[in-house]
Design an enzyme around this catalytic site. Structure first.
Site, PDB file in Angstrom:
ATOM      1  CG  ASP A 152      -0.299  -0.372   2.508  1.00 49.55           C
ATOM      2  OD1 ASP A 152       0.936  -0.574   2.527  1.00 49.55           O
ATOM      3  OD2 ASP A 152      -1.018  -0.467   3.515  1.00 49.55           O
ATOM      4  CE1 TYR A 153       5.824   5.432   2.516  1.00 47.07           C
ATOM      5  CE2 TYR A 153       7.207   3.990   1.191  1.00 47.07           C
ATOM      6  CZ  TYR A 153       7.012   5.190   1.839  1.00 47.07           C
ATOM      7  OH  TYR A 153       8.001   6.146   1.818  1.00 47.07           O
TER       8      TYR A 153
END
EC number: 2.4.1.80
Length: 394
Positions: free
Chosen positions: A236-237
């Site tokens: 996600d990052y």
């Protein structure tokens, strides 16, 4: 001696700067919560002209709330969307839950994908690949299995996807559930987590969790598609970073990403926090310094020492007063994120808050002690920069 005095003066200045930064974060988070969260979003386009959305749902195992959580996605009030249910293992009991819902909602455009596709070390990406490859709409919504929504959640997120926005995310929170472990989770996700999450996004830092993210598929494809992020555990990052690097902005939904897992305990919460801390240290090494001093008890000691050095105030009196103020502001923050009455008493809040704050140093030291993480069915050794390698049992 002059050098020592200079060092002490510098430490005192640092303490006061820390005080200003931390309380600015408190105020930013509370004000943003009051103005933005739990508000009905303005419709930016006619309902019938809302763009199509492909929902990617990674599933692994069954908990008591899974079928109810999944069913909320079949009951969305949205004109054009598809549900792509992805299950890795052929013997996973989640398959039966999916088939039951597919039979119950034949008019919903939904499909089940079993088996995944091995493209890297990230099991979530591997699981989602078959669904991603056949997604037919320009917007991709990746949403974890433990998330529960209401009928207008997707409409709210799409309304935030304006011309210059490439990613819409929801602030993680926790649904009302029974037991002290649930209270502990709710206190964390209503106090400490939103304070950093909101203040980071307000000040331009890209802080995104992948629990509920709506993204432009063409932008992801420009970055190499999902497969490009399969080398990372914290996909996600890096997806958010790839979107930001291409000049797109982020927006936060007015609705929280409501976690409603039916399986929870204090030990599970603690393990989750340790895993997240390991990932942050691995991706952002400055976390080693910034994270401990931003927690209530450590920060109060540092700031208390600075106040004693400059003003000769009693350290312990300042420490207690500062912790009390933090405790009160956290409660205000929690009530704002909740958007209504809490399901537990003020005494429960006080106990959960104290225990959560007391756990922070143990969680941080545990994350430093062991660089490996266990996630889903695998164990992984983290590398500097965010990549990882799977540890195979011999």
């Amino acid at each position: 001696m002059a050098l020592l005095d200079l060092a002490l003066e510098g430490m005192a200045v640092f303490g006061f700067v820390l005080f200003l930064v931390l309380w600015l974060m408190h105020f930013m988070a509370i004000i943003y919560t009051r103005l933005h969260l739990n508000k009905k979003a303005t419709d930016k386009q006619p309902y019938s002209k809302l763009p199509g959305v492909s929902l990617l749902k990674p599933l692994k195992g069954v908990d008591p709330n899974l079928i109810n959580n999944l069913e909320t996605f079949f009951e969305l009030d949205y004109p054009k969307y598809e549900v792509l249910l992805c299950v890795q293992d052929h013997d996973d009991p989640a398959i039966d839950v999916c088939k039951k819902l597919l039979g119950k909602y034949p008019n919903v455009d939904a499909r089940l994908f079993i088996g995944g596709k091995k493209v890297g070390i990230n099991p979530k990406i591997n699981n989602l690949m078959p669904g991603y490859e056949v997604a037919k709409y320009d917007l991709i919504w990746i949403c974890d299995s433990g998330i529960r929504v209401i009928p207008d959640t997707l409409t709210d997120m799409v309304n935030q996807m304006t011309e210059k926005v490439g990613l819409v995310h929801g602030l993680p929170y926790v649904a009302d559930r029974q037991g002290f472990a649930a209270t502990l989770e709710q206190v964390y996700f209503g106090t400490s987590h939103p304070r950093y999450y909101i203040s980071a996004n307000v000040t331009g830092f890209k802080c995104v969790t992948g629990m509920s993210c709506l993204m432009r598929k063409d932008v992801l494809d420009q970055a190499g598609g999902l497969i490009a992020f399969a080398q990372y555990i914290a996909e996600d990052y890096f997806m958010a970073k790839a979107i930001a690097d291409r000049g797109w902005r982020f927006a936060m939904s007015t609705q929280v990403a409501m976690q409603n897992s039916g399986s929870y305990s204090i030990s599970q919460f603690q393990s989750r926090m340790i895993r997240w801390t390991k990932l942050r240290i691995n991706m952002l090494p400055a976390t080693i310094i910034c994270e401990p001093i931003s927690e209530c008890f450590v920060a109060s000691l540092i700031i208390g020492w600075a106040a004693h050095h400059v003003f000769r105030w009693d350290i312990m009196v300042f420490f207690m007063c500062h912790c009390l103020a933090w405790f009160i502001f956290d409660y205000i923050q929690l009530r704002g994120v909740q958007g209504g009455t809490l399901c537990f008493s003020k005494l429960d809040y006080a106990v959960a808050w104290f225990i959560r704050e007391s756990m922070t140093i143990y969680i941080f030291l545990s994350a430093l002690w062991d660089p490996t993480i266990s996630w889903r069915t695998g164990r992984y050794r983290l590398r500097c920069g965010g990549t990882a390698e799977e540890i195979l049992d011999v």
